[in-house]
Design a protein around this motif. Structure first.
Motif, PDB file in Angstrom:
ATOM      1  N   ARG A  11       4.514   3.821  -8.886  1.00 12.13           N
ATOM      2  CA  ARG A  11       5.764   3.935  -8.139  1.00 12.13           C
ATOM      3  C   ARG A  11       5.564   3.601  -6.480  1.00 12.13           C
ATOM      4  O   ARG A  11       6.452   2.752  -6.142  1.00 12.13           O
ATOM      5  CB  ARG A  11       6.039   5.543  -7.926  1.00 12.13           C
ATOM      6  N   ALA A  12       4.185   3.813  -6.065  1.00 11.76           N
ATOM      7  CA  ALA A  12       3.933   3.228  -4.734  1.00 11.76           C
ATOM      8  C   ALA A  12       4.123   1.675  -4.843  1.00 11.76           C
ATOM      9  O   ALA A  12       4.715   1.112  -3.783  1.00 11.76           O
ATOM     10  CB  ALA A  12       2.589   3.692  -4.115  1.00 11.76           C
ATOM     11  N   HIS A  13       3.630   1.179  -5.933  1.00 11.32           N
ATOM     12  CA  HIS A  13       3.361  -0.533  -5.824  1.00 11.32           C
ATOM     13  C   HIS A  13       4.844  -0.876  -6.080  1.00 11.32           C
ATOM     14  O   HIS A  13       5.210  -2.043  -5.427  1.00 11.32           O
ATOM     15  CB  HIS A  13       2.818  -0.652  -7.290  1.00 11.32           C
ATOM     16  N   GLU A  14       5.902  -0.103  -6.998  1.00 16.65           N
ATOM     17  CA  GLU A  14       7.308  -0.612  -7.132  1.00 16.65           C
ATOM     18  C   GLU A  14       8.135  -0.738  -5.765  1.00 16.65           C
ATOM     19  O   GLU A  14       8.693  -1.831  -5.401  1.00 16.65           O
ATOM     20  CB  GLU A  14       7.739   0.292  -8.227  1.00 16.65           C
ATOM     21  N   LEU A  15       7.924   0.351  -5.132  1.00 14.19           N
ATOM     22  CA  LEU A  15       8.545   0.626  -3.995  1.00 14.19           C
ATOM     23  C   LEU A  15       8.145  -0.418  -2.591  1.00 14.19           C
ATOM     24  O   LEU A  15       8.860  -1.176  -1.991  1.00 14.19           O
ATOM     25  CB  LEU A  15       8.314   1.885  -3.150  1.00 14.19           C
ATOM     26  N   ALA A  16       6.742  -0.676  -2.790  1.00 14.51           N
ATOM     27  CA  ALA A  16       6.296  -1.640  -1.744  1.00 14.51           C
ATOM     28  C   ALA A  16       6.778  -3.062  -2.086  1.00 14.51           C
ATOM     29  O   ALA A  16       6.979  -3.634  -1.204  1.00 14.51           O
ATOM     30  CB  ALA A  16       4.684  -1.590  -1.901  1.00 14.51           C
ATOM     31  N   SER A  17       6.750  -3.256  -3.316  1.00 13.57           N
ATOM     32  CA  SER A  17       7.238  -4.537  -3.813  1.00 13.57           C
ATOM     33  C   SER A  17       8.875  -4.803  -3.439  1.00 13.57           C
ATOM     34  O   SER A  17       9.408  -5.733  -2.798  1.00 13.57           O
ATOM     35  CB  SER A  17       7.013  -4.887  -5.314  1.00 13.57           C
ATOM     36  N   LEU A  18       9.596  -3.654  -3.553  1.00 13.68           N
ATOM     37  CA  LEU A  18      11.173  -3.747  -3.089  1.00 13.68           C
ATOM     38  C   LEU A  18      11.278  -3.975  -1.614  1.00 13.68           C
ATOM     39  O   LEU A  18      12.054  -4.601  -1.207  1.00 13.68           O
ATOM     40  CB  LEU A  18      11.540  -2.240  -3.479  1.00 13.68           C
ATOM     41  N   ILE A  19      10.232  -3.266  -0.958  1.00 17.57           N
ATOM     42  CA  ILE A  19      10.229  -3.538   0.639  1.00 17.57           C
ATOM     43  C   ILE A  19       9.866  -4.921   1.288  1.00 17.57           C
ATOM     44  O   ILE A  19      10.442  -5.467   1.855  1.00 17.57           O
ATOM     45  CB  ILE A  19       9.417  -2.487   1.216  1.00 17.57           C
ATOM     46  N   TRP A  20       8.764  -5.260   0.551  1.00 22.98           N
ATOM     47  CA  TRP A  20       8.494  -6.781   0.834  1.00 22.98           C
ATOM     48  C   TRP A  20       9.308  -7.849   0.720  1.00 22.98           C
ATOM     49  O   TRP A  20       9.759  -8.747   1.293  1.00 22.98           O
ATOM     50  CB  TRP A  20       7.206  -7.255   0.122  1.00 22.98           C
ATOM     51  N   LEU A  21      10.146  -7.566  -0.698  1.00 28.74           N
ATOM     52  CA  LEU A  21      11.160  -8.547  -1.011  1.00 28.74           C
ATOM     53  C   LEU A  21      12.562  -8.511  -0.012  1.00 28.74           C
ATOM     54  O   LEU A  21      12.779  -9.434   0.458  1.00 28.74           O
ATOM     55  CB  LEU A  21      11.563  -8.344  -2.457  1.00 28.74           C
ATOM     56  N   ALA A  22      12.793  -7.137   0.577  1.00 24.42           N
ATOM     57  CA  ALA A  22      13.824  -6.895   1.322  1.00 24.42           C
ATOM     58  C   ALA A  22      13.538  -7.662   2.652  1.00 24.42           C
ATOM     59  O   ALA A  22      14.226  -8.434   3.287  1.00 24.42           O
ATOM     60  CB  ALA A  22      14.173  -5.685   1.610  1.00 24.42           C
ATOM     61  N   VAL A  23      12.385  -7.402   3.140  1.00 26.60           N
ATOM     62  CA  VAL A  23      12.041  -8.057   4.309  1.00 26.60           C
ATOM     63  C   VAL A  23      11.988  -9.266   4.320  1.00 26.60           C
ATOM     64  O   VAL A  23      12.522  -9.964   5.530  1.00 26.60           O
ATOM     65  CB  VAL A  23      10.296  -7.300   4.761  1.00 26.60           C
ATOM     66  N   ILE A  24      11.357 -10.268   3.379  1.00 25.41           N
ATOM     67  CA  ILE A  24      11.331 -11.566   3.486  1.00 25.41           C
ATOM     68  C   ILE A  24      12.753 -12.073   3.278  1.00 25.41           C
ATOM     69  O   ILE A  24      13.050 -13.233   3.877  1.00 25.41           O
ATOM     70  CB  ILE A  24      10.437 -12.049   2.177  1.00 25.41           C
ATOM     71  N   PRO A  62      -3.575  -9.155   8.616  1.00 29.37           N
ATOM     72  CA  PRO A  62      -3.396  -9.719   7.093  1.00 29.37           C
ATOM     73  C   PRO A  62      -2.611  -8.921   6.138  1.00 29.37           C
ATOM     74  O   PRO A  62      -2.463  -7.746   6.365  1.00 29.37           O
ATOM     75  CB  PRO A  62      -4.739  -9.646   6.733  1.00 29.37           C
ATOM     76  N   SER A  63      -1.889  -9.757   5.310  1.00 28.57           N
ATOM     77  CA  SER A  63      -0.877  -9.021   4.620  1.00 28.57           C
ATOM     78  C   SER A  63      -1.481  -8.118   3.545  1.00 28.57           C
ATOM     79  O   SER A  63      -0.765  -7.073   3.142  1.00 28.57           O
ATOM     80  CB  SER A  63       0.019 -10.304   3.790  1.00 28.57           C
ATOM     81  N   GLY A  64      -2.771  -8.247   3.220  1.00 27.67           N
ATOM     82  CA  GLY A  64      -3.551  -7.226   2.185  1.00 27.67           C
ATOM     83  C   GLY A  64      -3.460  -5.980   2.853  1.00 27.67           C
ATOM     84  O   GLY A  64      -3.341  -4.903   2.340  1.00 27.67           O
ATOM     85  N   ILE A  65      -3.826  -6.011   4.305  1.00 26.01           N
ATOM     86  CA  ILE A  65      -4.079  -4.764   5.045  1.00 26.01           C
ATOM     87  C   ILE A  65      -2.687  -3.935   5.320  1.00 26.01           C
ATOM     88  O   ILE A  65      -2.465  -2.675   4.910  1.00 26.01           O
ATOM     89  CB  ILE A  65      -4.560  -4.885   6.381  1.00 26.01           C
ATOM     90  N   LEU A  66      -1.603  -4.949   5.508  1.00 27.02           N
ATOM     91  CA  LEU A  66      -0.322  -4.162   5.701  1.00 27.02           C
ATOM     92  C   LEU A  66       0.005  -3.461   4.508  1.00 27.02           C
ATOM     93  O   LEU A  66       0.921  -2.620   4.353  1.00 27.02           O
ATOM     94  CB  LEU A  66       0.573  -5.425   5.992  1.00 27.02           C
ATOM     95  N   HIS A  67       0.100  -4.257   3.015  1.00 29.46           N
ATOM     96  CA  HIS A  67       0.561  -3.652   1.808  1.00 29.46           C
ATOM     97  C   HIS A  67      -0.137  -2.646   1.671  1.00 29.46           C
ATOM     98  O   HIS A  67       0.166  -1.503   0.958  1.00 29.46           O
ATOM     99  CB  HIS A  67       0.246  -5.033   0.731  1.00 29.46           C
ATOM    100  N   GLY A  68      -1.620  -2.480   1.882  1.00 26.31           N
ATOM    101  CA  GLY A  68      -2.487  -1.346   1.445  1.00 26.31           C
ATOM    102  C   GLY A  68      -2.021   0.101   2.195  1.00 26.31           C
ATOM    103  O   GLY A  68      -1.821   0.857   1.904  1.00 26.31           O
ATOM    104  N   THR A  69      -1.564  -0.394   3.564  1.00 24.48           N
ATOM    105  CA  THR A  69      -0.949   0.674   4.553  1.00 24.48           C
ATOM    106  C   THR A  69       0.181   1.059   3.831  1.00 24.48           C
ATOM    107  O   THR A  69       0.589   2.420   3.874  1.00 24.48           O
ATOM    108  CB  THR A  69      -0.699   0.386   5.721  1.00 24.48           C
TER     109      THR A  69
END
Length: 236
Positions: free
Chosen positions: A147-160, A126-133
């Motif tokens: 900062r972790a939240h900001e970087l995680a969002s940047l990575i999600w956007l790039a992957v999608i 589930p994406s929630g588990i992946l995002h939490g990881t």
């Protein structure tokens, strides 16, 4: 002896490269532009095997990313891997995410982890588990939650953004859109921008693949999350 015999059997004796030892071949290969490495590895089986060896990727890592910290500890749930994996992470971070600083390798590894989990795994978590990881990885490496939240969002956007336009991506984006993260507390929920990107790709890149039921269901989900909805999502 067997290795030398194998080598000469794939390279003509008239070819000067046939007489070069492995360490010189590697030094030549890592000086060739990266975009040509795929073709190099296809010249023959011997060269292909060299591109699977740790020694080549270790040399490539040192040459292309000399400032990559070799001795830094690597805490957290996402593995760092050997030299080939480290090279891929740094190259990804530089070329896809346009980062070239002290966190570039960390971001690159996280990008590769998320992309593999979403695209390669037959039953992605589930994406929630992946995002939490992802969040846990950045926090374990000393980053603040913001900062972790900001970087995680940047990575999600790039992957999608970098998912191929195929049926697998279509099904994955639909699952992500319907799944939601409402049960997760900040910072373990995906950002507004990530949710928007998922729906944007569905309606703009895969609009013709949606049946009427899915389209109305997705529009209903989108209306609960975003206001206003772009006209392009409605087919105008």
């Amino acid at each position: 002896m067997a290795e030398e015999s194998n080598k000469t059997s794939f390279l003509s004796v008239d070819c000067p490269f046939a007489k070069l030892p492995d360490h010189l071949l590697i030094e030549i290969f890592v000086r060739v532009p990266i975009v040509d490495w795929g073709e190099l590895s296809c010249v023959n089986k011997y060269w292909s095997n060299l591109f699977r060896e740790e020694c080549l990727w270790h040399a490539a890592l040192i040459r292309c990313f000399p400032l990559a910290g070799q001795g830094k500890t690597w805490p957290g749930p996402i593995p760092r891997g050997m030299s080939k994996r480290r090279f891929a992470a740094l190259y990804t971070s530089k070329c896809i995410l346009a980062l070239d600083d002290e966190i570039s390798e960390l971001v690159g590894h996280t990008y590769l982890f998320l992309k593999e989990q979403l695209e390669i795994s037959t039953m992605p978590a589930p994406s929630g588990i992946l995002h939490g990881t992802i969040i846990d990885q950045f926090i374990a490496c000393g980053k603040s939650r913001d900062r972790a939240h900001e970087l995680a969002s940047l990575i999600w956007l790039a992957v999608i953004d970098n998912m191929d336009d195929n049926h697998q991506t279509f099904l994955l984006l639909k699952r992500l859109a319907f799944e939601g993260d409402v049960y997760l507390a900040y910072p373990y929920s995906r950002s507004y921008k990530v949710e928007w990107k998922i729906f944007e790709r569905l309606f703009t890149d895969f609009g013709d693949c949606l049946n009427e039921a899915d389209k109305y269901d997705l529009l209903g989900c989108a209306k609960q999350k975003f206001e206003p909805i772009p006209a392009t999502w409605l087919g105008y």
